[in-house]
Enzyme design. Structure first.
Site, PDB file in Angstrom:
ATOM      1  N   ARG A   1       2.466  -4.552  16.658  1.00 33.01           N
ATOM      2  CA  ARG A   1       1.097  -4.050  16.438  1.00 33.01           C
ATOM      3  C   ARG A   1       0.089  -5.115  16.874  1.00 33.01           C
ATOM      4  O   ARG A   1      -0.989  -4.802  17.362  1.00 33.01           O
ATOM      5  CB  ARG A   1       0.897  -3.692  14.954  1.00 33.01           C
ATOM      6  CG  ARG A   1       1.834  -2.598  14.473  1.00 33.01           C
ATOM      7  CD  ARG A   1       1.755  -2.405  12.968  1.00 33.01           C
ATOM      8  NE  ARG A   1       2.093  -3.624  12.240  1.00 33.01           N
ATOM      9  CZ  ARG A   1       1.977  -3.774  10.933  1.00 33.01           C
ATOM     10  NH1 ARG A   1       1.521  -2.790  10.199  1.00 33.01           N
ATOM     11  NH2 ARG A   1       2.313  -4.900  10.335  1.00 33.01           N
TER      12      ARG A   1
ATOM     13  N   HIS B   1      -2.206  -8.825   1.845  1.00 30.37           N
ATOM     14  CA  HIS B   1      -1.865  -7.562   2.534  1.00 30.37           C
ATOM     15  C   HIS B   1      -3.035  -7.223   3.470  1.00 30.37           C
ATOM     16  O   HIS B   1      -3.374  -8.032   4.333  1.00 30.37           O
ATOM     17  CB  HIS B   1      -1.579  -6.502   1.463  1.00 30.37           C
ATOM     18  CG  HIS B   1      -0.969  -5.234   1.954  1.00 30.37           C
ATOM     19  ND1 HIS B   1      -0.317  -5.118   3.154  1.00 30.37           N
ATOM     20  CD2 HIS B   1      -0.908  -3.979   1.393  1.00 30.37           C
ATOM     21  CE1 HIS B   1       0.114  -3.869   3.302  1.00 30.37           C
ATOM     22  NE2 HIS B   1      -0.247  -3.157   2.255  1.00 30.37           N
TER      23      HIS B   1
ATOM     24  N   HIS C   1       5.393 -12.638   7.606  1.00 29.75           N
ATOM     25  CA  HIS C   1       5.636 -11.257   7.180  1.00 29.75           C
ATOM     26  C   HIS C   1       6.851 -11.221   6.268  1.00 29.75           C
ATOM     27  O   HIS C   1       7.779 -12.012   6.436  1.00 29.75           O
ATOM     28  CB  HIS C   1       5.869 -10.331   8.384  1.00 29.75           C
ATOM     29  CG  HIS C   1       5.640  -8.897   8.048  1.00 29.75           C
ATOM     30  ND1 HIS C   1       6.632  -8.090   7.567  1.00 29.75           N
ATOM     31  CD2 HIS C   1       4.519  -8.139   8.082  1.00 29.75           C
ATOM     32  CE1 HIS C   1       6.131  -6.891   7.331  1.00 29.75           C
ATOM     33  NE2 HIS C   1       4.855  -6.889   7.637  1.00 29.75           N
TER      34      HIS C   1
ATOM     35  N   SER D   1       0.829  -1.215   0.000  1.00 26.38           N
ATOM     36  CA  SER D   1       0.000   0.000   0.000  1.00 26.38           C
ATOM     37  C   SER D   1       0.861   1.261   0.000  1.00 26.38           C
ATOM     38  O   SER D   1       0.622   2.183  -0.795  1.00 26.38           O
ATOM     39  CB  SER D   1      -0.968   0.002   1.187  1.00 26.38           C
ATOM     40  OG  SER D   1      -0.299  -0.260   2.383  1.00 26.38           O
TER      41      SER D   1
ATOM     42  N   ASP E   1      -2.632  -8.325  11.384  1.00 27.93           N
ATOM     43  CA  ASP E   1      -3.994  -8.712  10.993  1.00 27.93           C
ATOM     44  C   ASP E   1      -4.563  -9.865  11.808  1.00 27.93           C
ATOM     45  O   ASP E   1      -5.753 -10.170  11.700  1.00 27.93           O
ATOM     46  CB  ASP E   1      -4.009  -9.082   9.507  1.00 27.93           C
ATOM     47  CG  ASP E   1      -3.709  -7.871   8.636  1.00 27.93           C
ATOM     48  OD1 ASP E   1      -4.272  -6.811   8.908  1.00 27.93           O
ATOM     49  OD2 ASP E   1      -2.896  -7.995   7.717  1.00 27.93           O
TER      50      ASP E   1
END
Ligand code: HAX
Length: 434
Positions: free
Chosen positions: A326, A270, A317, A240, A372
């Protein structure tokens, strides 16, 4: 001129000679080599982008302007009564590299507030779209539809010095960012809540207003602030961020660039992985009739997915080689607010079970959970159960980082992007393939 813009201008003036010196005097210094594996394999780890806004260490995770996630959350001014900082203050940090004062945050919040009204034609375009359009398609379309508002295009067409490109780009960034929460909430309520739209409240900050327009009570406001901050930036090479940078390098304006950024984020490898995680977890949940599986039972579900040739969404990843901080920040939120939620318990079991399975399978370079793996479960808990929508939330957050990067790209005069490609035969010749 606002304090933020003045501060940004000072920083740009300070930074420009550094970039010019590097290019002019040290342009030939090598920073790495590219292998055939990298040329075919998605340019993994090729060092060929520059950003000062965030840096991703494979073992430590992201730092925003030099601050880890816990440091960022601790240092920035907080919304009164909240434990999470203002998104507006976080944007100030991304743009200038400095932690803002309460006063500076209030000024940015006011800037956003002034610019937040979404033109009616955007809502009409969204209403004209098929109801079964994916929310990311709606989001990207809404952003692109506002391209005619670009201040950059107007100034460019009037004739502008290259050194000033950053200024109307900054205006576009703020104008667009201020509108994204309302557009996102509109898409949600139009598509999933029978078009029962909630108007923005000018007294609220960005995260608080988003929660208000979504129609979800506290602590969803805190969750929204946290979510936007955590998803904002992950250095420049992810799909992105890189898409936004690439498109804007052609001097396409912010609306073209951020709409394209959203399209890249919409891929299942993604940003869409957060929706895939929930779909996958709920499939297991249904197969188990809502019972909490044992680790052994979960292991079997994981292996079944791998053996059917699919990836385990939310794990792995391209750069990270440890658990994503995160993910940990969201896990802490869950432990505080929803420790007994059954879906959280599933995610918790996956945290234990998936990494050893991926290690045993021996393919994934990073077996640990990414951003995610956790995010959808929290949304579900607060009643946002339409998981097609989750990547839109990611998109609002990611726009903070990508717009900040694009302003700086223009300020430092980064040129149009144009890597060189070779043919397969050329690679074979270089490799000495007979
Ligand atoms: N489950 C199963 N296999 C996996 C895997 C996972 N979670 N992660 C990696 N692998 C496999 C890859 O598919 C690849 O297999 P092949 O050799 O057969 O092609 C192999 O392991 C090596 O891949 P890698 O080098 O470790 O990973 P990549 O850099 O190529 O890809 C991905 C990184 C994130 C795309 C990958 O780990 C993946 O597909 N994960 C699941 C999807 C996901 O969670 N995506 C979100 C990532 C975070 C993000 O960007 N959010 O927006």
């Amino acid at each position: 001129m606002s304090q933020l813009k003045k501060k940004l201008f000072e920083k740009i003036e300070e930074w420009r000679p550094r970039t010019t010196k590097l290019v002019k005097e040290f342009g030939d210094v090598k920073i790495g080599e590219v292998t055939i594996g990298q040329a075919i394999g998605g340019m993994r780890s090729v060092k060929c982008l520059t950003t000062d806004i965030s840096y991703l260490d494979p073992f430590e995770g992201i730092r925003f302007r030099g601050f880890t996630i816990p440091e960022t959350l601790e240092k920035l001014p907080k919304v009164p009564g909240s434990t999470v900082p203002y998104v507006e203050g976080f944007f100030y940090l991304l743009l200038t590299g400095e932690v803002p004062t309460e006063e500076e945050v209030a000024e940015v919040a006011e800037e956003f507030n002034k610019r937040k009204n979404v033109p009616d034609y955007v809502f009409n375009i969204l209403k004209a779209m098929p109801k079964d359009s994916h929310p990311m398609v709606m989001f990207s379309t809404a952003i692109l539809s506002m391209q005619k508002e670009s201040v950059f295009v107007k100034s460019y067409n009037e004739g502008m010095n290259k050194m000033d490109y950053w200024d109307p780009t900054y205006e576009d960034a703020l104008n667009l960012l201020a509108k994204l929460p309302q557009i996102a909430a509109f898409i949600y309520r139009w598509k999933f809540k029978d078009g029962d739209i909630i108007a923005p409240d000018p007294k609220l900050d960005m995260g608080g207003n988003f929660a208000h327009m979504m129609g979800v009570p506290a602590p969803y406001d805190d969750l929204s602030r946290l979510y936007f901050i955590l998803h904002s930036d992950h250095e420049s090479g992810n799909v992105s961020a890189h898409t936004g940078h690439l498109v804007s390098s052609a001097l396409s304006d912010m609306y073209y660039s951020i709409s394209a950024m959203i399209n890249g984020l919409a891929g299942p490898l993604h940003g869409l992985a957060n929706q895939e995680v929930l779909a996958w977890t709920q499939d297991v949940f249904n197969k188990m009739d809502g019972k909490i599986p044992t680790d052994e039972e979960m292991r079997k579900f994981v292996w079944d997915t791998l053996e059917s040739g699919q990836v385990i969404p939310g794990f792995g990843h391209a750069v990270l080689r440890k658990t994503d901080p995160r993910y940990m920040a969201q896990r802490e939120f869950c432990l505080k607010h929803l420790p007994d939620d059954p879906l959280f318990k599933y995610v918790d079991i996956l945290f234990r079970v998936v990494p050893p399975v991926l290690l045993e399978q021996g393919k994934a370079k990073n077996p640990w959970p990414n951003v995610d793996a956790q995010s959808g479960v929290i949304q579900w808990y607060y009643g946002v159960k339409e998981y097609d929508f989750y990547t839109v939330l990611f998109g609002v957050g990611r726009a903070l980082g990508v717009t900040a990067n694009i302003v700086w790209d223009r300020a430092l005069g980064y040129p149009i992007e144009r890597p060189k490609s070779l043919t397969t035969a050329m690679l074979e010749e270089i490799a000495g393939v007979k």
